[in-house]
Design a protein around this motif. Structure first.
Motif, PDB file in Angstrom:
ATOM      1  N   LEU A  93       0.921  -1.223   0.106  1.00 53.83           N
ATOM      2  CA  LEU A  93       0.052  -0.034  -0.160  1.00 53.83           C
ATOM      3  C   LEU A  93       0.862   1.335   0.071  1.00 53.83           C
ATOM      4  CD1 LEU A  93      -2.731  -0.841   2.848  1.00 53.83           C
ATOM      5  CD2 LEU A  93      -2.533  -1.578   0.381  1.00 53.83           C
ATOM      6  N   TYR A  94       0.282   2.147  -0.712  1.00 56.54           N
ATOM      7  CA  TYR A  94       1.282   3.516  -0.791  1.00 56.54           C
ATOM      8  C   TYR A  94       0.252   4.602  -0.544  1.00 56.54           C
ATOM      9  CZ  TYR A  94       0.112   3.944  -5.731  1.00 56.54           C
ATOM     10  OH  TYR A  94      -0.391   4.062  -6.840  1.00 56.54           O
ATOM     11  N   ASP A 145       6.789   2.359 -11.401  1.00 53.26           N
ATOM     12  CA  ASP A 145       6.786   1.146 -11.692  1.00 53.26           C
ATOM     13  C   ASP A 145       6.611   0.103 -10.988  1.00 53.26           C
ATOM     14  OD1 ASP A 145       6.822  -0.497 -13.813  1.00 53.26           O
ATOM     15  OD2 ASP A 145       9.100  -0.474 -14.168  1.00 53.26           O
ATOM     16  N   PHE A 146       5.959  -1.093 -11.347  1.00 53.74           N
ATOM     17  CA  PHE A 146       5.701  -2.327 -10.444  1.00 53.74           C
ATOM     18  C   PHE A 146       5.892  -3.325 -11.356  1.00 53.74           C
ATOM     19  CE2 PHE A 146       1.491  -1.294 -11.893  1.00 53.74           C
ATOM     20  CZ  PHE A 146       0.992  -2.462 -12.127  1.00 53.74           C
ATOM     21  N   TYR A 190       7.660  -5.901  -6.675  1.00 50.14           N
ATOM     22  CA  TYR A 190       8.655  -4.741  -6.807  1.00 50.14           C
ATOM     23  C   TYR A 190       7.711  -3.511  -7.159  1.00 50.14           C
ATOM     24  CZ  TYR A 190      11.290  -1.604  -9.520  1.00 50.14           C
ATOM     25  OH  TYR A 190      11.939  -0.295  -9.943  1.00 50.14           O
ATOM     26  N   PHE A 191       8.310  -2.409  -6.502  1.00 44.31           N
ATOM     27  CA  PHE A 191       7.503  -1.132  -6.709  1.00 44.31           C
ATOM     28  C   PHE A 191       8.567  -0.074  -6.636  1.00 44.31           C
ATOM     29  CE2 PHE A 191       5.590   2.629  -4.433  1.00 44.31           C
ATOM     30  CZ  PHE A 191       4.734   2.976  -5.497  1.00 44.31           C
ATOM     31  N   SER A 192       8.316   0.858  -7.417  1.00 51.66           N
ATOM     32  CA  SER A 192       9.332   2.003  -7.359  1.00 51.66           C
ATOM     33  C   SER A 192       8.532   3.205  -7.181  1.00 51.66           C
ATOM     34  CB  SER A 192      10.279   2.210  -8.414  1.00 51.66           C
ATOM     35  OG  SER A 192       9.530   2.167  -9.698  1.00 51.66           O
ATOM     36  N   GLY A 193       8.670   4.345  -6.357  1.00 49.56           N
ATOM     37  CA  GLY A 193       8.087   5.452  -6.342  1.00 49.56           C
ATOM     38  C   GLY A 193       8.953   6.493  -5.877  1.00 49.56           C
ATOM     39  N   ASN A 194       8.300   7.679  -6.411  1.00 50.81           N
ATOM     40  CA  ASN A 194       9.063   8.921  -5.981  1.00 50.81           C
ATOM     41  C   ASN A 194       8.771   9.579  -4.645  1.00 50.81           C
ATOM     42  OD1 ASN A 194       9.305  12.217  -6.194  1.00 50.81           O
ATOM     43  ND2 ASN A 194      10.444  11.421  -7.966  1.00 50.81           N
ATOM     44  N   LEU A 195       9.568   9.662  -3.809  1.00 51.19           N
ATOM     45  CA  LEU A 195       9.496  10.293  -2.405  1.00 51.19           C
ATOM     46  C   LEU A 195      10.268  11.425  -2.316  1.00 51.19           C
ATOM     47  CD1 LEU A 195       9.008   7.174  -2.271  1.00 51.19           C
ATOM     48  CD2 LEU A 195       9.487   7.318   0.185  1.00 51.19           C
ATOM     49  N   ASP A 196       9.357  12.648  -2.510  1.00 57.97           N
ATOM     50  CA  ASP A 196      10.100  14.007  -2.307  1.00 57.97           C
ATOM     51  C   ASP A 196      11.030  14.148  -3.256  1.00 57.97           C
ATOM     52  OD1 ASP A 196      10.006  16.468  -1.188  1.00 57.97           O
ATOM     53  OD2 ASP A 196      11.440  16.049   0.313  1.00 57.97           O
ATOM     54  N   GLY A 197      11.087  13.808  -4.376  1.00 54.61           N
ATOM     55  CA  GLY A 197      12.082  13.898  -5.404  1.00 54.61           C
ATOM     56  C   GLY A 197      13.111  12.955  -5.740  1.00 54.61           C
ATOM     57  N   GLN A 243      19.999  13.678  -0.331  1.00 52.23           N
ATOM     58  CA  GLN A 243      18.486  14.064   0.078  1.00 52.23           C
ATOM     59  C   GLN A 243      17.785  13.313   0.938  1.00 52.23           C
ATOM     60  OE1 GLN A 243      16.367  15.745  -3.185  1.00 52.23           O
ATOM     61  NE2 GLN A 243      14.725  16.384  -1.878  1.00 52.23           N
ATOM     62  N   LEU A 244      17.444  12.013   0.347  1.00 55.30           N
ATOM     63  CA  LEU A 244      16.758  11.106   1.022  1.00 55.30           C
ATOM     64  C   LEU A 244      17.626  10.189   1.962  1.00 55.30           C
ATOM     65  CD1 LEU A 244      13.649  10.397   1.816  1.00 55.30           C
ATOM     66  CD2 LEU A 244      14.048   8.770  -0.260  1.00 55.30           C
ATOM     67  N   LYS A 245      17.299   9.880   3.398  1.00 54.35           N
ATOM     68  CA  LYS A 245      18.259   9.087   4.125  1.00 54.35           C
ATOM     69  C   LYS A 245      17.535   8.289   5.224  1.00 54.35           C
ATOM     70  CE  LYS A 245      22.153  12.471   4.194  1.00 54.35           C
ATOM     71  NZ  LYS A 245      23.163  12.955   5.129  1.00 54.35           N
ATOM     72  N   LEU A 246      18.044   7.155   5.305  1.00 53.57           N
ATOM     73  CA  LEU A 246      17.424   6.072   6.089  1.00 53.57           C
ATOM     74  C   LEU A 246      18.173   6.191   7.514  1.00 53.57           C
ATOM     75  CD1 LEU A 246      16.166   2.475   5.376  1.00 53.57           C
ATOM     76  CD2 LEU A 246      17.500   3.020   7.399  1.00 53.57           C
TER      77      LEU A 246
END
Length: 340
Positions: free
Chosen positions: A130-131, A140-141, A161-168, A286-289
């Motif tokens: 879910l997103y 894509d998925f 598999y799912f790819s998504g754009n998170l804040d750029g 930019q995006l970090k875990l």
């Protein structure tokens, strides 16, 4: 008597050691093996007979709805009172039960998209993702088949598999539920090695095109982090042992001491539910875990006393064929991606 949800969430926010304020640029990722979320209808193509009103487990709409409410409570607690941005689920029978989870709970207040496909698993259980469509923009998925032909053929759950754009930034997600250990570790380890090779091949394909790709794997791998399928085939290691851009980091190394886990078996905790990522997610521009914000959700209502082995254990829906009315035999795991 169970506590009302608002009271539970109030205590979650006050008492949880992992509770931190979440900025609008933080993305909460949750994975949860929900333990047999079936509909009540018999599917003649799968072995779901026990989860019907006439089956061994006497599965009814009333019990289904109670379980769905429990899953919602677990997810919102894992999100610290907020709706998670990405949710990976294991042991769901079909898209219908996922849709019911959203539509019959307050999850309906936010626009969740569903990624799901029926897999060839003999029991008919799948993974799903879910997103939040207002926070994550899909790119894509795909579904990676875990089906082996030949003399030692078997069929298992697809890897989603799912790819998504998170804040750029684009993040590549994989949701896994690898073959179980039913039948014994030695008799089943080759099946998990096979699943690991399929996942590794797709990871290598992504990294060949984008060496610094943000990749986050989640799932119930039915293996601990030091077993061969994860360590030697997938090449996922603890942070201190990672070498090279194509190495993978098993974030759950911080839970390996046995004092904490995601499932309980005969008096011992084990960590089968894990997050694994590429190094780029820990040092992205930019995006970090943040490893310190990767944890097992262990709120009190998800646990109960184990009178036989002592200690505490997950509060399950079933104990064998006996209805227990709890949540799941697994605990949810959580990580937060922060955008700076």
């Amino acid at each position: 008597m169970s506590l009302p949800l608002l009271a539970i969430l109030f205590m979650v926010n006050l008492l949880s050691p992992e509770s931190q304020s979440k900025s609008k640029n933080d993305f909460t990722i949750v994975f949860y093996n929900v333990e047999n979320l079936f509909d009540v209808k018999n599917d003649p193509e799968t072995r779901d007979d026990d989860f019907t009103p006439a089956g061994q487990n006497h599965w009814t709409y009333h019990r289904l709805d109670a379980k769905i409410q429990h899953i919602y409570k677990a997810l919102i607690a894992a999100g610290k009172g907020e709706f998670p941005d990405v949710i990976g689920l294991a042991e769901i029978e079909n898209r219908w039960v996922v849709r019911r989870l959203i539509d019959s709970t307050p999850l309906s207040r936010v626009p969740y998209g569903i990624i799901h496909k029926d897999s060839p698993d003999p029991r008919g259980i799948d993974v799903a993702l879910l997103y939040r469509k207002d926070r994550v923009k899909p790119v894509d998925f795909d579904f990676l088949r875990v089906v082996k032909e030949g003399k030692r053929q078997f069929e298992s759950r697809d890897i989603l598999y799912f790819s998504g754009n998170l804040d750029g930034d684009t993040v590549h997600f994989f949701v896994n539920h690898w073959p179980s250990r039913y039948g014994g570790y030695m008799a089943t380890k080759k099946k998990r090695n096979f699943a690991a090779r399929i996942l590794r091949q797709r990871i290598d394909s992504i990294l060949a095109d984008e060496p610094a790709a943000h990749i986050l794997m989640m799932g119930d791998f039915n293996a601990t982090m030091n077993e061969g399928c994860l360590r030697d085939v997938l090449h996922a290691a603890q942070y201190s042992n990672v070498k090279g851009y194509d190495s993978l980091i098993n974030l759950t190394g911080i839970w390996k001491d046995g004092a904490i886990g995601t499932l309980w078996n005969k008096g011992e905790w084990a960590v089968f539910d894990q997050f694994i990522c590429t190094p780029s997610l820990l040092n992205g521009a930019q995006l970090k875990l943040n490893i310190s914000r990767t944890y097992i959700c262990r709120e009190a209502f998800l646990l109960e006393a184990d009178e036989k082995y002592l200690g505490i254990k997950p509060n399950r829906t079933y104990l064998g064929p006996a209805y227990h009315g709890g949540f799941s035999d697994h605990l949810p795991i959580v990580t937060v991606l922060g955008s700076e």
